[in-house]
Design a protein around this motif. Structure first.
Motif, PDB file in Angstrom:
ATOM      1  N   ASP A  25     -42.109   3.735   2.055  1.00 28.88           N
ATOM      2  CA  ASP A  25     -41.191   2.801   1.156  1.00 28.88           C
ATOM      3  C   ASP A  25     -41.121   1.598   1.982  1.00 28.88           C
ATOM      4  N   GLY A  26     -41.890   1.202   2.920  1.00 27.03           N
ATOM      5  CA  GLY A  26     -41.923  -0.175   3.367  1.00 27.03           C
ATOM      6  C   GLY A  26     -40.963  -0.099   4.663  1.00 27.03           C
ATOM      7  N   GLU A  27     -40.395   1.061   5.224  1.00 29.51           N
ATOM      8  CA  GLU A  27     -39.827   1.226   6.333  1.00 29.51           C
ATOM      9  C   GLU A  27     -40.624   0.921   7.507  1.00 29.51           C
ATOM     10  N   ARG A  28     -40.120  -0.318   8.455  1.00 33.33           N
ATOM     11  CA  ARG A  28     -40.614  -0.588   9.908  1.00 33.33           C
ATOM     12  C   ARG A  28     -39.512  -0.685  10.839  1.00 33.33           C
ATOM     13  N   VAL A  29     -39.652  -0.013  12.025  1.00 31.87           N
ATOM     14  CA  VAL A  29     -38.894   0.056  12.974  1.00 31.87           C
ATOM     15  C   VAL A  29     -39.713  -0.363  14.110  1.00 31.87           C
ATOM     16  N   ASP A  30     -39.037  -1.255  14.908  1.00 30.27           N
ATOM     17  CA  ASP A  30     -39.898  -2.014  16.059  1.00 30.27           C
ATOM     18  C   ASP A  30     -38.880  -1.886  17.380  1.00 30.27           C
ATOM     19  N   LEU A  31     -39.135  -1.266  18.486  1.00 34.11           N
ATOM     20  CA  LEU A  31     -38.415  -0.782  19.695  1.00 34.11           C
ATOM     21  C   LEU A  31     -39.108  -1.306  20.634  1.00 34.11           C
ATOM     22  N   SER A  32     -38.294  -2.411  21.187  1.00 31.58           N
ATOM     23  CA  SER A  32     -38.881  -2.662  22.669  1.00 31.58           C
ATOM     24  C   SER A  32     -38.599  -1.882  23.771  1.00 31.58           C
ATOM     25  N   GLY A  33     -39.189  -2.013  24.898  1.00 32.76           N
ATOM     26  CA  GLY A  33     -39.142  -1.113  26.013  1.00 32.76           C
ATOM     27  C   GLY A  33     -37.424  -0.740  26.391  1.00 32.76           C
ATOM     28  N   ARG A  34     -36.705  -1.781  26.163  1.00 37.30           N
ATOM     29  CA  ARG A  34     -35.426  -1.720  26.717  1.00 37.30           C
ATOM     30  C   ARG A  34     -34.494  -0.737  25.551  1.00 37.30           C
ATOM     31  N   VAL A  35     -34.960  -0.980  24.214  1.00 37.39           N
ATOM     32  CA  VAL A  35     -34.236  -0.420  23.315  1.00 37.39           C
ATOM     33  C   VAL A  35     -34.523   0.943  23.233  1.00 37.39           C
ATOM     34  N   LEU A  36     -36.002   1.239  23.439  1.00 40.05           N
ATOM     35  CA  LEU A  36     -36.451   2.581  23.250  1.00 40.05           C
ATOM     36  C   LEU A  36     -35.716   3.600  24.515  1.00 40.05           C
ATOM     37  N   ALA A  37     -35.797   2.847  25.706  1.00 37.78           N
ATOM     38  CA  ALA A  37     -35.118   3.703  26.771  1.00 37.78           C
ATOM     39  C   ALA A  37     -33.877   3.947  26.321  1.00 37.78           C
ATOM     40  N   ASN A  38     -33.040   2.976  25.845  1.00 35.20           N
ATOM     41  CA  ASN A  38     -31.513   3.244  25.416  1.00 35.20           C
ATOM     42  C   ASN A  38     -31.528   4.237  24.516  1.00 35.20           C
ATOM     43  N   TRP A  39     -32.316   4.394  23.783  1.00 38.36           N
ATOM     44  CA  TRP A  39     -32.371   5.551  22.626  1.00 38.36           C
ATOM     45  C   TRP A  39     -32.479   6.980  23.524  1.00 38.36           C
ATOM     46  N   VAL A  40     -33.594   6.784  24.281  1.00 36.89           N
ATOM     47  CA  VAL A  40     -33.718   8.076  24.908  1.00 36.89           C
ATOM     48  C   VAL A  40     -32.721   8.548  26.001  1.00 36.89           C
ATOM     49  N   VAL A  41     -32.276   7.661  26.650  1.00 33.68           N
ATOM     50  CA  VAL A  41     -30.894   7.901  27.550  1.00 33.68           C
ATOM     51  C   VAL A  41     -29.762   8.573  26.635  1.00 33.68           C
ATOM     52  N   TRP A  67     -40.762   8.725  14.254  1.00 34.44           N
ATOM     53  CA  TRP A  67     -40.298   8.124  15.489  1.00 34.44           C
ATOM     54  C   TRP A  67     -39.118   8.682  16.096  1.00 34.44           C
ATOM     55  N   ARG A  68     -38.141   9.368  15.200  1.00 34.92           N
ATOM     56  CA  ARG A  68     -37.210  10.170  15.766  1.00 34.92           C
ATOM     57  C   ARG A  68     -37.413  11.410  16.445  1.00 34.92           C
ATOM     58  N   LEU A  69     -38.670  12.014  16.278  1.00 36.76           N
ATOM     59  CA  LEU A  69     -39.070  12.883  16.973  1.00 36.76           C
ATOM     60  C   LEU A  69     -39.447  12.559  18.494  1.00 36.76           C
ATOM     61  N   LEU A  70     -40.061  11.225  18.587  1.00 33.81           N
ATOM     62  CA  LEU A  70     -40.629  10.906  19.798  1.00 33.81           C
ATOM     63  C   LEU A  70     -39.312  10.741  20.590  1.00 33.81           C
ATOM     64  N   VAL A  71     -38.242   9.881  20.206  1.00 37.75           N
ATOM     65  CA  VAL A  71     -37.001   9.618  20.773  1.00 37.75           C
ATOM     66  C   VAL A  71     -36.291  11.102  21.437  1.00 37.75           C
ATOM     67  N   TRP A  72     -36.161  12.076  20.516  1.00 31.11           N
ATOM     68  CA  TRP A  72     -35.587  13.219  20.838  1.00 31.11           C
ATOM     69  C   TRP A  72     -36.440  13.940  21.908  1.00 31.11           C
TER      70      TRP A  72
END
Length: 212
Positions: A25-41, A67-72
């Motif tokens: 449905d057109g969803e696009r998520v773009d995470l930079s290194g800083r943002v992805l690291a923040n989610w992971v922590v 993408w949420r699978l990757l974060v968790w």
């Protein structure tokens, strides 16, 4: 083996893209290194503070290729936990899932419900007592680790920061393996669902994908 996640994240260029997701449905998520690291922590902190996760804990990731699978997954690895993606309903201390009803009759000591939509800040309905809202609770976690980082068990590969790798989100285990391979080499992942197969050429051009 559990990778040394935090040391790998620390080597990333903070502003460079690390994970781009093209969902349905057109969803696009773009995470930079800083943002992805923040989610992971934050995910790791939640697993520690709410589920008592520690090195050797077993975390069942009952999530689709998303993408949420990757974060968790990275969050679990960061604290030294072992992960499973087989959906087996026995033997897991902690379950992270987008279908908590499947686990309400047992199979885990701690249950974390994860809403998949990018803008979700809470589970859409009331959760049963004892089930952790993985969206709402995640956002309240500190940005710095509340745990001792897992010791290195697998060294990152040679950096290739310019490489953008295109991945098809079909099988959860394959997606995790391929995404980590890209990140461990200093690259980034562009993940698309199978429904975007007809748009691959356009996505490649738009995202500057160089491989495969």
């Amino acid at each position: 083996m559990t990778p040394s996640v935090l040391s790998t994240l620390a080597q990333w260029e903070p502003s460079a893209p690390r994970l781009t997701w093209y969902g349905q449905d057109g969803e696009r998520v773009d995470l930079s290194g800083r943002v992805l690291a923040n989610w992971v922590v934050k995910a790791a902190n939640l697993l520690v503070s709410e589920c008592s996760a520690a090195p050797g804990s077993l975390v069942q990731l009952d999530l689709p290729a998303h993408w949420r699978l990757l974060v968790w997954t990275l969050g679990a690895w960061a604290v030294g936990a072992e992960t499973r993606l087989d959906g087996e309903r026995s033997g897991s201390e902690i379950v992270v899932t987008d279908r908590p009803d499947r686990w309400l009759d047992g199979g885990a000591d701690d249950l974390v419900a994860v809403a998949l939509p990018a803008l979700a800040r809470a589970w859409p309905t009331a959760l049963p007592p004892g089930v952790i809202d993985g969206a709402a609770e995640l956002m309240g976690q500190p940005d710095e680790p509340l745990f001792a980082a897992a010791p290195p068990r697998r060294a990152p590969l040679a950096a290739d920061p310019d490489q953008r790798v295109l991945l098809i989100a079909e099988d959860p285990a394959t997606l995790v393996e391929q995404a980590w391979s890209a990140w461990a080499q200093g690259g980034s992942a562009v993940v698309v669902t199978p429904r975007q197969q007809a748009e691959l050429a356009s996505i490649r051009d738009q995202e500057g994908v160089r491989a495969p």
